[in-house]
Design a protein around this motif. Sequence first.
Motif, PDB file in Angstrom:
ATOM      1  N   LEU A 215     -10.028  -6.271  33.084  1.00 19.04           N
ATOM      2  CA  LEU A 215     -10.887  -5.992  31.961  1.00 19.04           C
ATOM      3  C   LEU A 215     -10.390  -6.936  30.882  1.00 19.04           C
ATOM      4  CD1 LEU A 215     -11.184  -2.142  32.193  1.00 19.04           C
ATOM      5  CD2 LEU A 215     -12.526  -3.841  33.060  1.00 19.04           C
ATOM      6  N   GLU A 216     -11.309  -7.427  30.202  1.00 16.44           N
ATOM      7  CA  GLU A 216     -10.720  -8.376  28.763  1.00 16.44           C
ATOM      8  C   GLU A 216      -9.790  -7.698  28.020  1.00 16.44           C
ATOM      9  OE1 GLU A 216     -13.787 -10.865  27.127  1.00 16.44           O
ATOM     10  OE2 GLU A 216     -14.518 -11.514  29.322  1.00 16.44           O
ATOM     11  N   THR A 217     -10.214  -6.769  27.227  1.00 16.79           N
ATOM     12  CA  THR A 217      -9.478  -6.188  26.195  1.00 16.79           C
ATOM     13  C   THR A 217      -9.555  -4.495  26.270  1.00 16.79           C
ATOM     14  OG1 THR A 217     -11.135  -6.644  24.437  1.00 16.79           O
ATOM     15  CG2 THR A 217      -9.501  -8.335  24.730  1.00 16.79           C
ATOM     16  N   PRO A 218      -9.188  -4.077  27.313  1.00 13.65           N
ATOM     17  CA  PRO A 218      -9.422  -2.408  27.360  1.00 13.65           C
ATOM     18  C   PRO A 218      -8.610  -1.708  26.338  1.00 13.65           C
ATOM     19  CG  PRO A 218      -8.257  -3.344  29.186  1.00 13.65           C
ATOM     20  CD  PRO A 218      -8.457  -4.450  28.488  1.00 13.65           C
TER      21      PRO A 218
ATOM     22  N   LEU B 115      -5.460   1.459  36.514  1.00  8.70           N
ATOM     23  CA  LEU B 115      -6.761   1.585  36.074  1.00  8.70           C
ATOM     24  C   LEU B 115      -7.064  -0.100  35.399  1.00  8.70           C
ATOM     25  CD1 LEU B 115      -7.912   4.802  34.693  1.00  8.70           C
ATOM     26  CD2 LEU B 115      -8.504   3.518  36.712  1.00  8.70           C
ATOM     27  N   HIS B 116      -6.053  -0.362  34.386  1.00 11.65           N
ATOM     28  CA  HIS B 116      -6.115  -1.496  33.818  1.00 11.65           C
ATOM     29  C   HIS B 116      -4.909  -1.774  32.979  1.00 11.65           C
ATOM     30  CE1 HIS B 116      -6.790   0.638  29.913  1.00 11.65           C
ATOM     31  NE2 HIS B 116      -7.671   1.587  30.734  1.00 11.65           N
TER      32      HIS B 116
ATOM     33  N   TYR C  26      -2.313   4.047  34.208  1.00 10.86           N
ATOM     34  CA  TYR C  26      -2.530   4.381  35.663  1.00 10.86           C
ATOM     35  C   TYR C  26      -3.369   5.706  35.344  1.00 10.86           C
ATOM     36  CZ  TYR C  26       1.463   1.811  37.129  1.00 10.86           C
ATOM     37  OH  TYR C  26       2.303   0.808  37.408  1.00 10.86           O
ATOM     38  N   SER C  27      -4.175   6.137  36.412  1.00  7.41           N
ATOM     39  CA  SER C  27      -4.720   7.470  36.693  1.00  7.41           C
ATOM     40  C   SER C  27      -5.089   7.694  37.977  1.00  7.41           C
ATOM     41  CB  SER C  27      -5.753   7.557  35.673  1.00  7.41           C
ATOM     42  OG  SER C  27      -6.091   9.106  35.462  1.00  7.41           O
TER      43      SER C  27
ATOM     44  N   THR D  62      -6.850   1.018  24.882  1.00  9.37           N
ATOM     45  CA  THR D  62      -6.098   2.190  25.138  1.00  9.37           C
ATOM     46  C   THR D  62      -5.002   2.669  24.073  1.00  9.37           C
ATOM     47  OG1 THR D  62      -4.507   3.036  26.756  1.00  9.37           O
ATOM     48  CG2 THR D  62      -4.013   0.900  25.756  1.00  9.37           C
TER      49      THR D  62
END
Lengths: 471, 394
Positions: free
Chosen positions: A336-339, A449-450, A458-459, A341
């Motif tokens: 993903l580019e810029t997830p 996840l990303h 993580y998930s 969080t």
Amino acid sequence: MAGIISYGVYLPNYQMSGDVLQKAWGRPAGKGTKVVSNHDEDSLTMAVAASLVCLKDLGVGIIDGLYFSSTTAPYAEKMNASVIATALDLNRDAFTMDIGSSLRSGSNGLKVAFDTISSGSKTNIVTVASDSRMAEPGSYLEPFLGDGAVAFLIGKGNPIADIIDYHSVYDGLPDVWRKQDDQFLRHDDVRYSRTEHYGRNMMNAIEGLFEDGNYCAEDFSKAVIFSPDGRSHFTVAKNLGFQQEQVQDTLMLRTGLIGSAHGLMMLATALDEAKPDDLILFANYGDGADAFAIRATKFIEDNEEGSLPEVEKERRSIGSYTKYLTFRNLVGNFELETPFTSIPLLRREEDLNIRLHGKKCNECGKVMTLALKVCPHCRSAKEFMDIRLSKRGKIVTYSQEHYYPTPEPPVTMAVIDLDGGGRILAQMTDTDASEVKVDMLVDLTFRRLHTGGGFVNYSWKCKAARGGGSK
Amino acid sequence: MTFKDKIAIIGAGCTKFGENFNMSYGDMVFEAAKEAFEDAGVEGKDIDAAWLGTAFPDAGVYKGRSGMDLAEPLGLFDIPITRVSNYCATGGDAFRNGCNSLLSGESDLVLALGAEKLRDRTPQDSIVRMMVDTGHPIYQKGFTAAGTFAVVGTRYMHVYGDITEQLAKISVKNHYHGSLNPKAHYQKPITMEQGLKSPMVAYPVNLMGSCPTTDGSAAVVLTRAEDAKKYTDDYVLLKGYSLSISTGWDLPFYDPDYDFLGYRATQVAGQNAYKQAGIQDPFKELDLAEMHDCFNVVEFITYEDLGLCEKGKASELIDNEVTTLGGELPVNVSGGLLSCGHPVGATGVRMLYELTKQLQGKADKRQVENARLGLAHNIGGPGAVASITILGAK
């Protein structure tokens, strides 16, 4: 007395045969098969999986320590063991520690866990080794390396095996290494290594053990001797006086060398077959060597399950070398580019999303899996009861996403009703899209996840439950 | 309280929907409003309150975050203007708020305008990015918008049997209707083969069953019905409206009670609006409907949610071509979102534009014969918020 209470092996769901490598590079790559972790796995997630197998039905409440051994921990600074402990939902005052750098770190962990328990400062420690080591594409090492994780629970109580003697030697010169800024493993002259790195250190450690405990080869029912190549251990065994039938299979052709976890995996398969009072030699290699004398107790008879995962039968071949490269993020870009969080958010929701605690409404009994203050079913805003969610459930419905960035499209998004209550939404992994069905049984699995925020988010994802899909 | 026949739409305007690369957000607002003003015979300075519907300023050029972005392009200063945001029900909600202002007596002549500028970015960088990159770091990671609706299709097929063909027929129907609408983003009919075999987006929704990423703006001018004649003889009347929120953004996927066979938001809003409009049998009484076909499966399920057929029977409406232009209850004669595209805030108002033209008999090639009563429906979020508006001919 301190000893081995249980153990668990996790091997990822993909494999790559020598044929695929031969096709890619135009030269023979051996008869073996290497286990390949999925693109959303790393040594940390595999360690969670192995620990869950190891703990089986044992409650996590009794665990007061977790040691994580790896040469490929996702974090260079920031503890990895603490993430594993969170995913396992260990008590917050459990003692966690990373043991790193060396191929020998897996047996280092076993030794340190044993000593900690013996000292009386802790009662039950999971020591888990996991690796996903990378050889340079096309290099000599590439066909040899596999991915996987092995966890041992060390504790008091009724151990299935006792560690009765230990001897260790160290070696400061490099045989196989990777500097901080190296992406791929480097190694010394292979023929030199066989005798002067590997052979010399293993002999020294095992001979030291024999001397300490006054053992000889005939005393052992099995010799579990780590091997860097699937054959050099025979020379060591022979020099020590072992007969070929005493020598435990290295599993190299089945899995590839799974790094710091490999020796422990061999030990696990030896324990699978052990009988009460069997004496097992376990020798592990890396920057020196560790040698253990391990004796099975009468409780080994309750140890029924084969430790090599059933999934081996269902394991999927990675069809092409290109796909392998995408899994290791070496070609293509599926991040993903810029997830977005947020660490404050992740902390607020950690119990729910990582520890998998749900809330049961005291009014209507429904289980909520979101951080809500009002029950969406009965609209009561009274107290909710904290409950631990199951990691198994059944698919209610799903979509399959062809436009979500992934090296393995489509991504199945599954709505899952968990056994014992609660519904969640999770990405599916390790499962062919064509196999997915409503009502299919799935297990939750801890994954990457990303990397939003520059750290690993993580998930839990889900995968087809072992031993059969739909109910 | 019923609002039936108390509000009149006296003017409607709509830009061409599409990739309006040569128009800014403000340019589109200007064009839609200008057409609506001219249609109503009013000027901007006559407007005394306005509502702006833009759902996702962050998916575009950050325009539409407040009423300011309506004031500036129209020179509409010194009056109250409120920006409304309610996912795909945004346009419908802007209209609802405008009606309420008139009914309360706060204002006398209202502009309700929806606008969305998505194509100053690539489609991957606008709506897709919202789901993939900027949402909650864990929840719904892996979904695209298509998937959040596709899950209903999967469950429906598990319970009621395969609907692959019916979904394709919806795509074919709406693209045919779009070919008759000069303001639609796509104006080309597609074949059944394309409807069935276009690349999968989020199973069971394929590319031809998905709306494109589109720019556009639409506007309506409203007044109380008793004042309508002051401006024009050609107006349409509000028969009923309702907005309903039945769940949250994540809750549908975490609620063990949800059956994934329909959207309660639509069901509740529909019943409320029917009651206001005095509709007993919507299938018989409605002459046409604009439905939220962001994905073909949503139109499918809406037939059942709006009570146009029994639960599990939507396939029959499609197979019998009841909802095609010329059928008993044509749905999405504009081409729907599948052909017009879905500039989110504009879509609901674009539907009111369509109903107005149809009820006035000014819909040209796509005119529904004797159209007297029409319904506009939007559903947004993951089936969480629905807006229903029912309009009738004067």
